[in-house]
Enzyme design. Structure first.
Site, short mmCIF file in Angstrom:
data_model
loop_
_atom_site.label_atom_id
_atom_site.label_comp_id
_atom_site.label_asym_id
_atom_site.label_seq_id
_atom_site.Cartn_x
_atom_site.Cartn_y
_atom_site.Cartn_z
N GLU A 1 4.68 -11.54 -5.99
CA GLU A 1 3.54 -11.80 -7.11
C GLU A 1 4.29 -11.22 -8.40
OE1 GLU A 1 2.62 -7.57 -5.04
OE2 GLU A 1 3.57 -9.54 -4.49
N HIS B 1 7.94 -7.80 -3.44
CA HIS B 1 6.65 -8.01 -4.06
C HIS B 1 6.91 -9.46 -4.94
CE1 HIS B 1 4.14 -4.54 -3.38
NE2 HIS B 1 5.16 -3.94 -3.55
N CYS C 1 5.23 -6.08 1.73
CA CYS C 1 5.62 -4.73 1.64
C CYS C 1 4.90 -4.05 2.77
CB CYS C 1 5.32 -4.25 0.17
SG CYS C 1 6.27 -2.34 -0.01
N TYR C 2 3.92 -3.26 2.67
CA TYR C 2 3.32 -2.42 3.77
C TYR C 2 2.56 -3.60 4.66
CZ TYR C 2 -0.02 0.56 6.12
OH TYR C 2 -0.83 1.03 7.43
N LYS D 1 -10.39 -13.17 -15.45
CA LYS D 1 -10.39 -13.24 -16.84
C LYS D 1 -9.97 -14.67 -17.20
CE LYS D 1 -11.95 -10.61 -19.70
NZ LYS D 1 -13.18 -10.56 -20.45
N ASP E 1 -16.81 -12.82 -21.59
CA ASP E 1 -18.03 -12.70 -20.21
C ASP E 1 -19.12 -13.35 -20.71
OD1 ASP E 1 -15.35 -12.18 -19.32
OD2 ASP E 1 -15.81 -10.09 -18.98
N GLY F 1 0.76 -1.17 0.17
CA GLY F 1 0.05 0.01 -0.05
C GLY F 1 0.74 1.17 -0.01
#
Length: 513
Positions: free
Chosen positions: A174, A172, A82-83, A369, A230, A55
């Site tokens: 990710e 991070h 992180c945060y 998605k 979708d 964040g």
């Protein structure tokens, strides 16, 4: 649907959706919730673990986002990123301060050294590159925590209290830039949280079909089918669940690519449902006559789509449920509770006033998605629909620069089809995230045969991107561009010049309008 669940608590991090996608990719279900979610609601979800996102705030500031400290007494593992790492440290008795020198702050790719005895780094190399983005420093690590990773600039890149299952990383994991980052997340899920890996599209398909049947009962369902990924997957799922109780209204606004309307209709022919195709091309062209401003085009098309859908809805008679192809990023970005609203989403563009229904059904609202595409394949949809590239709701109207006419649309359809054929023939389609032709509003002098021409210029566009927030222009082989250019000029009447767009986003957008 009963799955083991990871809760991703969002503190305003730019990668919150990416964290959730990584967890799902590891075969574990997760949900993103704002950090303000009441503790009782978090307990009700019965998670096997928490992940705190990054964040923009500094945890030592008075108005910094916080969590109820009771969350650390639930006996549930926590991974802080992180945060999230600094928040955990601060809450449990550590101290976080602003870095006083560059040696304590890190940004970008950083060589990092890992303690592979830590469960988070089990089976990984002792050294790798991680993606840092922090200007604050954990001056004091909480009691019970050990330092499990470091860099040349920072001694506490990662911390762990193995006994309680608390782990924190200042980088991070990710993002793709972090080597073995997904393996670290996987280790947290399986080595620390004891995940079984019970999240699969086969299981989701079965559970979702059962849930729809239970909710709908003997009722009737109405779906506005755009032909996009979708809405198409939503239609297939509903058709499998309730069959002829479903009516799909496919509004063909005449602004689709070559043969696309027929392909959509053919794809749903095998299903036992009521498929209504409304050929409204003339109607949309009349509304767009003389309109060249892009935003006005969009509004006209969106409004007319609703009007057509309303008219067809009246013909279907009483409807119990209105279905929408809402997906999980729509839910996250639309905000919840005190979370920031990035953008509001609505698949139809506004609920039709005339449709009287009991409830809205959104069977895809838990899926990203890429998961929607997987589900589509599970349901047996053809690959040309499942792997369909993003296509704007206003269709070719915003790829025709200036006013929209039948002649221009016909020119663009043929040019676009040729470009797509040449991309496919060269095997380049898997390397691009989006590619298309646009018809510029420019006419130029050319020579064809022994005569002078004054015709349109077609622009070709191809981009590579991971998230469509930014995009780079695709370096297509010259041979592909040459083949497309020669064919377009020779086969499409009204075109005498072909251009290739070499502008990235930013400063441009992916689309032309």
């Amino acid at each position: 649907m009963s799955h083991q669940t990871i809760i991703v608590l969002d503190f305003g991090g730019q990668y919150n959706q990416l964290i959730a996608r990584r967890v799902r990719e590891c075969g574990v279900y997760c949900e993103v919730k704002p950090y303000t979610t009441p503790l009782a609601e978090l307990k009700e979800a019965d998670p096997i673990g928490f992940i705190f996102t990054g964040g923009p705030s500094s945890v030592y500031l008075e108005d910094a986002p916080r969590v109820d400290a009771e969350i650390f007494h639930m006996g549930i593992p926590v991974l802080g990123i992180c945060y999230g790492c600094q928040l955990m440290a601060c809450t449990l008795g550590g101290r976080v301060t602003a870095a006083q020198k560059d040696a304590a702050r890190e940004y970008g790719k950083t060589e990092t050294f890992y303690d592979t005895g830590c469960p988070l780094f089990k089976g990984l190399p002792e050294k790798g590159v991680s993606w840092m983005s922090h200007g604050d420093y954990m001056e004091k690590v909480p009691e019970g925590f050990e330092l499990t990773a470091h860099s040349k600039a920072c001694p506490n890149v990662a911390i762990a209290d193995v006994k309680r299952g608390f782990y924190g990383v200042q980088y991070h994991p990710e993002v793709n830039h972090t080597e073995n980052g997904v393996r670290m997340i996987r280790n947290f899920l399986y080595e620390v949280c004891g995940a079984r890996g019970d999240w699969t599209m086969e299981d989701y398909r079965r559970s979702a079909v059962e849930a729809v049947r239970k909710k709908v009962g003997g009722g009737r369902v109405l779906l506005a089918l755009s032909g996009g990924v979708d809405s198409s997957v939503c239609a297939a799922l509903l058709a499998e669940a309730v069959g002829e109780q479903l009516t799909c209204v496919f509004v063909d606004h005449g602004l689709m690519r070559k043969n696309e309307g027929n392909e959509v209709e053919a794809a749903f022919a095998p299903w036992a449902m009521n498929f209504v195709r409304v050929d409204a091309g003339e109607r949309f062209l009349e509304k767009l006559a003389g309109v060249s401003e892009p935003e006005r085009k969009r509004k006209i098309i969106g409004e007319e789509f609703i009007r057509v859908f309303e008219e067809e809805a009246k013909k279907t008679g009483a409807v119990d449920f209105l279905a929408q192809g809402t997906i999980y990023p729509d839910v996250i970005e639309s905000g919840a509770g005190n979370a920031a609203v990035i953008k509001s989403h609505h698949n139809v563009g506004g609920l039709p006033d005339c449709v009287d229904f009991k409830e809205i059904i959104e069977p895809l609202r838990l899926l990203f998605k890429d998961e929607v595409r997987q589900l589509g394949r599970e349901l047996g949809l053809p690959e040309y629909l499942v792997s369909r590239q993003p296509f704007p709701g206003p269709g070719l109207a915003i790829r025709v620069i200036g006013d929209v006419t039948r002649e221009k649309l016909d020119i663009l359809r043929e040019a676009d089809a040729i470009f797509r054929e040449e991309i496919a023939r060269a095997g380049e389609e898997q390397k691009l995230n989006q590619y298309f032709a646009a018809l510029t509003n420019m006419r130029s002098v050319g020579v064809m045969g022994d005569g002078r021409t004054y015709d349109y210029a077609v622009a070709l566009r191809g981009v590579t991107t991971s998230d469509f927030m930014t995009a780079d222009w695709a370096r297509l082989p010259y041979e592909v561009l040459e083949a497309a250019s020669v064919r377009i000029v020779n086969e499409v009447k009204g075109v005498n010049r072909v251009l290739y767009d070499v502008t990235s986003k930013p400063p441009a957008t992916v689309e032309f309008e």
